[in-house]
Design an enzyme around this catalytic site. Sequence first.
Site, short mmCIF file in Angstrom:
data_model
loop_
_atom_site.label_atom_id
_atom_site.label_comp_id
_atom_site.label_asym_id
_atom_site.label_seq_id
_atom_site.Cartn_x
_atom_site.Cartn_y
_atom_site.Cartn_z
CD GLU A 168 -17.00 -39.25 17.19
OE1 GLU A 168 -17.77 -38.52 17.59
OE2 GLU A 168 -16.67 -40.00 18.24
CD GLU A 188 -16.52 -36.72 24.09
OE1 GLU A 188 -17.85 -36.69 24.47
OE2 GLU A 188 -16.54 -37.62 23.19
CB CYS A 241 -28.20 -40.23 38.42
SG CYS A 241 -28.39 -38.40 38.32
C1 G6P Z 1 -23.77 -38.49 25.62
C2 G6P Z 1 -22.54 -39.36 25.80
C3 G6P Z 1 -22.20 -39.70 24.18
C4 G6P Z 1 -23.03 -40.18 23.24
C5 G6P Z 1 -24.33 -39.12 23.36
C6 G6P Z 1 -25.66 -39.80 22.75
O1 G6P Z 1 -23.39 -37.15 25.26
O2 G6P Z 1 -21.52 -38.78 26.43
O3 G6P Z 1 -20.93 -40.39 23.99
O4 G6P Z 1 -22.74 -39.93 21.93
O5 G6P Z 1 -24.80 -38.85 24.61
O6 G6P Z 1 -25.89 -41.02 23.50
P1 G6P Z 1 -26.71 -42.39 22.72
O7 G6P Z 1 -26.71 -43.54 24.01
O8 G6P Z 1 -28.10 -41.72 22.28
O9 G6P Z 1 -25.67 -42.77 21.66
#
Ligand code: G6P
Length: 608
Positions: free
Chosen positions: A481, A488, A2
């Site tokens: 990826e 998504e 949030c």
């Molecule tokens: C969420 C986001 C992703 C991201 C993942 C890991 O799922 O939507 O885009 O890759 O978290 O986040 P981080 O900030 O650790 O890279």
Amino acid sequence: MCGIVCYVGKKKAKPILLEGLKRLEYRGYDSAGLAVQDGNHIHCFRTTGKIIELEKKINDLDICGTTGIAHTRWATHGEPSEANAHPQMDQDENIFLIHNGIIENYHTLKKRLEKSGTVFRSETDTEVLAHLIALNFDGNLDEAVRKTMAQVEGTFGLAVIHRHKPGEVVVARRGSPLIIGIGKDENFAASDVAAMVRYTNKVIHLNDNELASLSDEGITISTAQAKTVERATETVEWQPEDAELNGFPHFMLKEIFEQPETIRNAIRGRLEPGEGVPKLGGIMPVWEKLKECRHVVIVACGTSYYAGCVGRYTFEKLTEIGVEVELASEFRYRKLNFPPNTFIIAISQSGETADTLAAIREAKRKGAHLMGIVNVVGSSISRETEAGIYCHAGPEIGVASTKIFISQLTILTLLALLLGRHQKLSLTEGVEAIKALSALPDQLKRVLAQDNYIQAVAEKYYRWNNWLFLGRKYGYPIAMEGALKLKEISYIHAEGYAAGEMKHGPIALINPEMPTVAIVPKDSMHEKMLNNIHEIKSRRGPVIAIATEGDEKIKEMADDVIEIPQTLDYLYPILCVVPCQLLAYHCARFLNREIDKPRNLAKSVTVE
Ligand code: G6P
């Protein structure tokens, strides 16, 4: 998950809070609310849906107060509804509180409070905090928050105002980011600098188990044990326009097109072309141990995890180091057993992902060294690791990560190259790598120049419900990826597979209505990938190939070919992923999806 934004100063709080919420909407977007203090009255408004709904509700109201708190929510406890939106209040509506994180003992606390007559009006875990702070309040708001912190288990970033404490906001943190912004006669707090960067670039990061009291005259920080904390301000590099669309229809597209610059930012000042060795100042604290290291474990989530999967191949090609890559959410529960001098590399855009943080804490307990590859400066992971490398990619607003992935791949390559040059790579190999890395930004521009063609390919296939992405070696994580990007943001079902696994199952799915995206650059896996494409074509499956410019064979076989310039084997992932990002983007656009804020997803996952 949030977003929190708070203001205390001499200007009207409402527009500043709304503006801040819009900057944070990518962190949560199922409901929103704000509370503004006007003398001893607090105006509080909450809505379900997007920030725009909240704005419509209060646009015509003249709210003069100059102190306030605001929140955008991604539901964990209780469905998205007005009653469950934040701010949450105590029974007498003295306390107004917003919260990120999860209160793990809220059932016990709620039962106890209900027994003594407290009536709950929401299904949230957050509401217990409001009641507890009200019960603990004895004229001093930060003392009431401090007492409450001792009673709750779980994670929180919270902000609270009290009807009888005008001009004061108290914020506290345990496991969920909270940053204070310092202005002139005004102060801010937010879960993300993006909410404040328009007003100030001077920030202070709150640590876990600390709280701060903000007024227009200044801030005081203290620990949960009431010890005063002195902390210097840091300067944020981000510019306000980094968080603007600048003419693009979506942040995702803007961020895809920023990628040539993202690579430049990742390599700027870090290359020594003559020596064939990168310079990475952030790892100097551990350099002596790192250069002797023969075992690395990369931990990450989501897109960052796929960057780690590419990194494994790059490390194994360029260094003598054995690499494991593990999803942080799995790694944290493993029975860890490392060889001596193991390095854990946490990869994270936000630096706040709960599973990744938990994974490094567990690894530290077991004696591993910790490093981070992180984008957000001053984030928890950057502070809890011994050394690290920043991405310097600016804010990424689109929930689906794009430019950060490119940045992570670039930095993993720099790190592998640096270690490799101290282990087995010759000067010639080092110089060749740096030359190829420096050419990437312009090569990427050539890929982006095919955007119209990629859009046409997406138009041909976006109605098809199941897609397959295939690759081998460096191309395998790109297949995963690519599939992740498509599912998504477009909600099309897609699977990313190692092409060698085709005959162990996925080939059964191939039919004329299942497109396959084949990652088939001219690397060491090229011939084997061509065989896979043959197998698909003989079952009449359509193939979209991402292939090296001038690859005539592939043009004869595939239905559609998106070309990328020639580079070194281990740099192909950086070029190959971009057509996948654009394909996903255009499919989602044809399907009228909420591209920057896909359903059920959040940008920063700060709960388990
Ligand atoms: C969420 C986001 C992703 C991201 C993942 C890991 O799922 O939507 O885009 O890759 O978290 O986040 P981080 O900030 O650790 O890279």
